[in-house]
Design a protein around this motif. Sequence first.
Motif, PDB file in Angstrom:
ATOM      1  N   ASN A 290      12.962 -83.925  13.403  1.00  0.00           N
ATOM      2  CA  ASN A 290      11.643 -83.323  13.236  1.00  0.00           C
ATOM      3  C   ASN A 290      10.605 -84.289  12.679  1.00  0.00           C
ATOM      4  N   ASN A 291      11.055 -85.466  12.251  1.00  0.00           N
ATOM      5  CA  ASN A 291      10.117 -86.436  11.682  1.00  0.00           C
ATOM      6  C   ASN A 291      10.189 -87.796  12.363  1.00  0.00           C
ATOM      7  N   ILE A 292      10.906 -87.886  13.457  1.00  0.00           N
ATOM      8  CA  ILE A 292      11.059 -89.155  14.180  1.00  0.00           C
ATOM      9  C   ILE A 292       9.721 -89.668  14.701  1.00  0.00           C
ATOM     10  N   ASP A 293       8.780 -88.755  14.923  1.00  0.00           N
ATOM     11  CA  ASP A 293       7.465 -89.165  15.400  1.00  0.00           C
ATOM     12  C   ASP A 293       6.779 -90.101  14.410  1.00  0.00           C
ATOM     13  N   ILE A 294       7.061 -89.946  13.128  1.00  0.00           N
ATOM     14  CA  ILE A 294       6.504 -90.842  12.112  1.00  0.00           C
ATOM     15  C   ILE A 294       6.996 -92.269  12.368  1.00  0.00           C
ATOM     16  N   VAL A 295       8.284 -92.390  12.647  1.00  0.00           N
ATOM     17  CA  VAL A 295       8.882 -93.708  12.886  1.00  0.00           C
ATOM     18  C   VAL A 295       8.231 -94.377  14.091  1.00  0.00           C
TER      19      VAL A 295
ATOM     20  N   PHE B 224       3.541-101.922  13.199  1.00  0.00           N
ATOM     21  CA  PHE B 224       4.265-103.065  12.671  1.00  0.00           C
ATOM     22  C   PHE B 224       4.886-103.938  13.753  1.00  0.00           C
ATOM     23  N   TYR B 225       4.542-103.696  14.997  1.00  0.00           N
ATOM     24  CA  TYR B 225       5.088-104.496  16.084  1.00  0.00           C
ATOM     25  C   TYR B 225       4.595-105.930  15.967  1.00  0.00           C
ATOM     26  N   ILE B 226       5.527-106.871  16.064  1.00  0.00           N
ATOM     27  CA  ILE B 226       5.196-108.289  16.014  1.00  0.00           C
ATOM     28  C   ILE B 226       5.654-108.912  17.329  1.00  0.00           C
ATOM     29  N   LYS B 227       4.773-109.681  17.937  1.00  0.00           N
ATOM     30  CA  LYS B 227       5.116-110.308  19.210  1.00  0.00           C
ATOM     31  C   LYS B 227       6.398-111.133  19.055  1.00  0.00           C
ATOM     32  N   GLY B 228       7.306-110.923  20.006  1.00  0.00           N
ATOM     33  CA  GLY B 228       8.574-111.639  19.970  1.00  0.00           C
ATOM     34  C   GLY B 228       9.679-110.876  19.254  1.00  0.00           C
ATOM     35  N   LEU B 229       9.330-109.825  18.540  1.00  0.00           N
ATOM     36  CA  LEU B 229      10.328-109.019  17.836  1.00  0.00           C
ATOM     37  C   LEU B 229      10.676-107.815  18.701  1.00  0.00           C
ATOM     38  N   ASP B 230      11.934-107.490  18.774  1.00  0.00           N
ATOM     39  CA  ASP B 230      12.385-106.350  19.561  1.00  0.00           C
ATOM     40  C   ASP B 230      11.897-105.061  18.903  1.00  0.00           C
ATOM     41  N   ASN B 231      11.222-104.213  19.669  1.00  0.00           N
ATOM     42  CA  ASN B 231      10.697-102.953  19.140  1.00  0.00           C
ATOM     43  C   ASN B 231      11.809-102.066  18.593  1.00  0.00           C
ATOM     44  N   ASP B 232      13.013-102.171  19.174  1.00  0.00           N
ATOM     45  CA  ASP B 232      14.148-101.389  18.670  1.00  0.00           C
ATOM     46  C   ASP B 232      14.480-101.754  17.226  1.00  0.00           C
ATOM     47  N   ASP B 233      14.298-103.025  16.876  1.00  0.00           N
ATOM     48  CA  ASP B 233      14.538-103.451  15.491  1.00  0.00           C
ATOM     49  C   ASP B 233      13.544-102.803  14.537  1.00  0.00           C
ATOM     50  N   VAL B 234      12.293-102.715  14.969  1.00  0.00           N
ATOM     51  CA  VAL B 234      11.261-102.087  14.144  1.00  0.00           C
ATOM     52  C   VAL B 234      11.564-100.600  13.973  1.00  0.00           C
ATOM     53  N   ILE B 235      11.985 -99.942  15.041  1.00  0.00           N
ATOM     54  CA  ILE B 235      12.326 -98.516  14.978  1.00  0.00           C
ATOM     55  C   ILE B 235      13.538 -98.310  14.075  1.00  0.00           C
ATOM     56  N   GLN B 236      14.508 -99.208  14.168  1.00  0.00           N
ATOM     57  CA  GLN B 236      15.689 -99.120  13.302  1.00  0.00           C
ATOM     58  C   GLN B 236      15.289 -99.195  11.834  1.00  0.00           C
ATOM     59  N   GLU B 237      14.402-100.096  11.494  1.00  0.00           N
ATOM     60  CA  GLU B 237      13.916-100.199  10.112  1.00  0.00           C
ATOM     61  C   GLU B 237      13.190 -98.925   9.698  1.00  0.00           C
ATOM     62  N   GLY B 238      12.438 -98.352  10.626  1.00  0.00           N
ATOM     63  CA  GLY B 238      11.744 -97.097  10.348  1.00  0.00           C
ATOM     64  C   GLY B 238      12.720 -95.958  10.080  1.00  0.00           C
ATOM     65  N   LEU B 239      13.810 -95.926  10.821  1.00  0.00           N
ATOM     66  CA  LEU B 239      14.834 -94.898  10.598  1.00  0.00           C
ATOM     67  C   LEU B 239      15.496 -95.069   9.235  1.00  0.00           C
ATOM     68  N   VAL B 240      15.699 -96.304   8.827  1.00  0.00           N
ATOM     69  CA  VAL B 240      16.236 -96.555   7.480  1.00  0.00           C
ATOM     70  C   VAL B 240      15.273 -95.983   6.443  1.00  0.00           C
ATOM     71  N   GLY B 241      13.984 -96.201   6.647  1.00  0.00           N
ATOM     72  CA  GLY B 241      12.977 -95.645   5.747  1.00  0.00           C
ATOM     73  C   GLY B 241      13.002 -94.128   5.720  1.00  0.00           C
ATOM     74  N   LEU B 242      13.217 -93.517   6.868  1.00  0.00           N
ATOM     75  CA  LEU B 242      13.275 -92.060   6.942  1.00  0.00           C
ATOM     76  C   LEU B 242      14.504 -91.521   6.219  1.00  0.00           C
ATOM     77  N   TYR B 243      15.634 -92.192   6.375  1.00  0.00           N
ATOM     78  CA  TYR B 243      16.841 -91.803   5.627  1.00  0.00           C
ATOM     79  C   TYR B 243      16.613 -91.939   4.122  1.00  0.00           C
ATOM     80  N   LYS B 244      15.938 -93.006   3.723  1.00  0.00           N
ATOM     81  CA  LYS B 244      15.638 -93.203   2.301  1.00  0.00           C
ATOM     82  C   LYS B 244      14.681 -92.127   1.794  1.00  0.00           C
ATOM     83  N   ALA B 245      13.747 -91.711   2.643  1.00  0.00           N
ATOM     84  CA  ALA B 245      12.822 -90.644   2.253  1.00  0.00           C
ATOM     85  C   ALA B 245      13.585 -89.354   1.991  1.00  0.00           C
TER      86      ALA B 245
END
Length: 90
Positions: A38-43, A50-71
């Motif tokens: 219900n909150n994945i849209d935030i991620v 936070f997308y950085i050229k050359g960085l895999d977007n999946d990595d950014v989403i993974q970090e966001g999910l870690v943040g959501l778990y911490k929340a």
Amino acid sequence: MGRVSSKSKSKYDEMTEHDIISLAQNGDRSAEKYLINNNIDIVYAKSKLFYIKGLDNDDVIQEGLVGLYKAIRDYKIKREASFRGFAHLC
């Protein structure tokens, strides 16, 4: 607090957000999954910022999910702040 909505029927649909968070914080994996879904849209919204050229977007989403778990883990119901607002900060 208000009710949490979901696209599919769930036992959590009729519960308050605080009750669901409390269950998740006490080890209910289904409640945790419900909150993530219900909150994945935030991620996804934050990952675009936070997308950085050359960085895999999946990595950014993974970090966001870690943040959501911490929340979910760190949210304090007694403070009566919005969970979504707190999740945005995490």
